[in-house]
Design a protein around this motif. Structure first.
Motif, short mmCIF file in Angstrom:
data_model
loop_
_atom_site.label_atom_id
_atom_site.label_comp_id
_atom_site.label_asym_id
_atom_site.label_seq_id
_atom_site.Cartn_x
_atom_site.Cartn_y
_atom_site.Cartn_z
N LYS A 255 -6.07 2.98 -6.24
CA LYS A 255 -5.91 2.71 -4.81
C LYS A 255 -5.62 3.99 -4.03
O LYS A 255 -5.90 4.06 -2.82
CB LYS A 255 -4.77 1.71 -4.60
CG LYS A 255 -5.03 0.32 -5.17
CD LYS A 255 -6.07 -0.43 -4.36
CE LYS A 255 -6.18 -1.88 -4.81
NZ LYS A 255 -7.17 -2.63 -4.00
N SER A 256 -5.06 4.98 -4.71
CA SER A 256 -4.77 6.27 -4.05
C SER A 256 -5.96 7.22 -4.13
O SER A 256 -5.85 8.37 -3.73
CB SER A 256 -3.56 6.93 -4.72
OG SER A 256 -2.43 6.11 -4.63
N ASN A 257 -7.08 6.72 -4.67
CA ASN A 257 -8.31 7.51 -4.84
C ASN A 257 -8.10 8.69 -5.79
O ASN A 257 -8.81 9.69 -5.72
CB ASN A 257 -8.83 8.02 -3.49
CG ASN A 257 -10.34 8.28 -3.53
OD1 ASN A 257 -11.08 7.58 -4.20
ND2 ASN A 257 -10.78 9.31 -2.83
N MET A 258 -7.14 8.55 -6.69
CA MET A 258 -6.92 9.55 -7.76
C MET A 258 -7.65 9.01 -8.99
O MET A 258 -7.05 8.54 -9.95
CB MET A 258 -5.43 9.74 -7.98
CG MET A 258 -4.69 10.18 -6.72
SD MET A 258 -2.88 10.02 -6.82
CE MET A 258 -2.47 11.33 -7.96
N SER B 264 -2.64 1.81 -9.26
CA SER B 264 -2.04 2.59 -8.17
C SER B 264 -2.79 3.90 -7.98
O SER B 264 -3.03 4.33 -6.84
CB SER B 264 -0.56 2.85 -8.47
OG SER B 264 0.17 1.64 -8.52
N TYR B 265 -3.15 4.56 -9.09
CA TYR B 265 -3.97 5.77 -8.97
C TYR B 265 -5.32 5.45 -8.32
O TYR B 265 -5.82 6.20 -7.49
CB TYR B 265 -4.21 6.37 -10.36
CG TYR B 265 -3.03 7.14 -10.94
CD1 TYR B 265 -2.33 8.06 -10.17
CD2 TYR B 265 -2.65 6.96 -12.27
CE1 TYR B 265 -1.26 8.78 -10.69
CE2 TYR B 265 -1.59 7.68 -12.81
CZ TYR B 265 -0.90 8.58 -12.03
OH TYR B 265 0.15 9.28 -12.55
N ASP C 100 0.82 -1.22 0.00
CA ASP C 100 0.00 0.00 0.00
C ASP C 100 0.85 1.27 0.00
O ASP C 100 0.39 2.33 0.43
CB ASP C 100 -0.97 0.03 1.20
CG ASP C 100 -1.97 -1.12 1.15
OD1 ASP C 100 -2.17 -1.69 0.06
OD2 ASP C 100 -2.55 -1.44 2.20
N ARG C 101 2.05 1.18 -0.53
CA ARG C 101 2.93 2.34 -0.65
C ARG C 101 2.73 2.91 -2.07
O ARG C 101 3.63 2.89 -2.91
CB ARG C 101 4.38 1.95 -0.38
CG ARG C 101 4.61 1.48 1.04
CD ARG C 101 5.88 0.65 1.20
NE ARG C 101 7.10 1.38 0.89
CZ ARG C 101 8.31 0.84 0.92
NH1 ARG C 101 8.46 -0.44 1.26
NH2 ARG C 101 9.38 1.56 0.63
N PHE C 102 1.52 3.39 -2.31
CA PHE C 102 1.11 3.69 -3.68
C PHE C 102 1.85 4.89 -4.27
O PHE C 102 2.11 4.92 -5.47
CB PHE C 102 -0.40 3.90 -3.74
CG PHE C 102 -1.17 2.69 -3.29
CD1 PHE C 102 -1.01 1.47 -3.93
CD2 PHE C 102 -2.04 2.77 -2.21
CE1 PHE C 102 -1.71 0.35 -3.51
CE2 PHE C 102 -2.75 1.65 -1.78
CZ PHE C 102 -2.59 0.44 -2.43
N SER C 103 2.16 5.90 -3.46
CA SER C 103 2.86 7.06 -4.01
C SER C 103 4.24 6.66 -4.52
O SER C 103 4.69 7.14 -5.58
CB SER C 103 2.99 8.16 -2.96
OG SER C 103 3.73 7.72 -1.83
N SER D 299 -6.67 7.57 -12.75
CA SER D 299 -6.82 6.14 -12.99
C SER D 299 -7.60 5.89 -14.28
O SER D 299 -7.20 5.07 -15.12
CB SER D 299 -7.54 5.48 -11.80
OG SER D 299 -7.82 4.12 -12.08
N ILE E 209 3.71 4.80 -7.78
CA ILE E 209 3.39 5.73 -8.87
C ILE E 209 4.65 6.44 -9.35
O ILE E 209 4.88 6.59 -10.57
CB ILE E 209 2.32 6.74 -8.41
CG1 ILE E 209 0.96 6.04 -8.26
CG2 ILE E 209 2.22 7.92 -9.38
CD1 ILE E 209 -0.09 6.87 -7.53
#
Length: 416
Positions: free
Chosen positions: A195-198, A192-193, A159-162, A202, A165
């Protein structure tokens, strides 16, 4: 002629002729793995023995590498494979030879793959980063891109999405447009976007992937449409979510052996209809998904469907049916928890091995993991134990280092 003679040897399962030098065998064996893996394995053991007898360092490295690769990629014996990989690394680091850098890149990368497979993420990251150092020093762009992509997967899993990305953005520009790796990067970047709610990023990334993907790539198009649907569902745009879920179904049904993927899409269609209070359609899709359960491996996430069905029938006022699925969900969760309990007990047994230092004492004394653990005599069950012990050994070293630092800080009154 040399390859032909060795093929004859492989087919007849006899030992390598005296005329075949160690270097000749090093050159020939890797090219024959795909056709004759079992015979090459036996010849690699002979190569390893001959190389050790003659102190032929390149032969020792390459024989360990060949053995590890067959155990890893062909047989799936990861516990045994990791030991051969580590032995190859140990010897490769000791002397200089022509393919040293190339070998060290691949060996560290392959170790990272196995450690990630067993969710030893700290070790996976460590070995990937070391392999990346070698790749960048050698200006090997292909391996640099590949390892960074693998490393982004380690970050994604944690969960280290940043971080995922950032790495994916970095390598997207250096990947060949239209290559498999290019598609893989876009797919993981879109996830990844998500999961980051971007969600807008996405959606645009997944749409780009779908524009670039060949129409005949049904499998990846199926996954891309599914992930696109998820992003729209997260935005509560249920109509577009359903549109892309059904496009995903259309693509996935063109591929054989993807029942797990079909199950997941059908479940999420059922959930989306439930969110829209289309209960009859939700029931229909859940029933379709349930019909696939007997044909797939069932991790705990699949049983969430039972909970969803229980909620559905409760909303419909069909309380007996709701209780039926609630009981199925409860039974499935109890079984899952029982298995998890067994896993924890097994982990404790491994920790007892560490506490008694039966493993570490031998490592310190012998400095040869492969000889210590007698990997050639281990059973298949022992191989998994061996892999977990290797993982635990690395973690033990880190814990000891941290505790040592903590003691020093306390002594200096820097921390309480």
């Amino acid at each position: 002629m040399r390859i032909f003679s060795l093929v004859i040897i492989l087919i007849t399962h006899t030992s390598v002729s005296v005329g075949q030098s160690i270097e000749e065998r090093i050159d020939i064996l890797p090219s024959l793995i795909s056709q004759y893996p079992d015979s090459v394995y036996q010849l690699a053991l002979k190569l390893k023995s001959d190389s050790e007898d003659k102190n032929h360092m390149n032969g020792i490295v390459q024989s360990n590498y060949i053995l590890a690769y067959i155990l890893d990629d062909v047989r799936g014996d990861y516990g045994k494979a990791i030991i051969y990989y580590l032995e190859a690394i140990r010897y490769a680091q000791k002397f200089n030879y022509e393919k040293k850098s190339k070998n060290l890149i691949s060996l560290h990368k392959n170790c990272g793959v196995i450690f990630r497979k067993f969710k030893a993420f700290d070790l996976a990251e460590e070995y990937y980063k070391k392999g990346l150092e070698y790749a960048e020093a050698a200006a090997d762009q292909k391996q640099t891109l590949s390892i960074k992509y693998n490393l982004s997967g380690v970050y994604f899993d944690q969960d280290r999405f940043s971080e995922s990305i950032n790495l994916l953005d970095e390598i997207l520009d250096t990947s060949e447009v239209g290559s498999k790796k290019y598609y893989d990067i876009l797919n993981r970047l879109g996830l990844s976007y998500q999961k980051s709610n971007m969600l807008d990023l996405s959606i645009s990334t997944l749409n780009l992937l779908l524009e670039e993907l060949p129409l005949a790539n049904y499998k990846m198009r199926g996954y891309a449409f599914h992930n696109l649907a998820r992003s729209y569902r997260s935005k509560t745009d249920f109509d577009k979510a359903l549109l892309y879920y059904h496009k995903s179904l259309d693509e996935k049904r063109k591929v054989e052996g993807v029942n797990s993927a079909l199950f997941e899409t059908l479940c999420e269609i059922g959930e989306t209809h439930f969110d829209m209070r289309n209960y009859n359609e939700s029931d229909f899709r859940f029933s379709e998904a349930e019909s696939l359960l007997s044909d797939i491996v069932k991790p705990v996430k699949y049983f969430q469907m039972y909970k969803n069905q229980a909620n559905l029938f409760y909303s419909l006022g069909k309380y007996e049916r709701s209780k039926y699925y609630e009981d199925l969900y409860s039974d499935a969760m109890n079984e899952y928890l029982r298995i998890q309990s067994e896993i924890r007990e097994t982990d404790q047994r491994y920790n007892m091995d560490l506490i008694t230092k039966r493993y570490f004492a031998e490592v310190d004394k012998q400095e040869r993991i492969a000889d210590i653990l007698m990997y050639s005599k281990l059973t298949s069950g022992g191989l998994l134990t061996l892999l977990l012990l290797v993982i635990a050994y690395h973690r033990y070293q880190k814990i000891m280092l941290r505790r040592s630092i903590e003691r020093e800080l306390i002594a200096l009154k820097i921390v309480d």
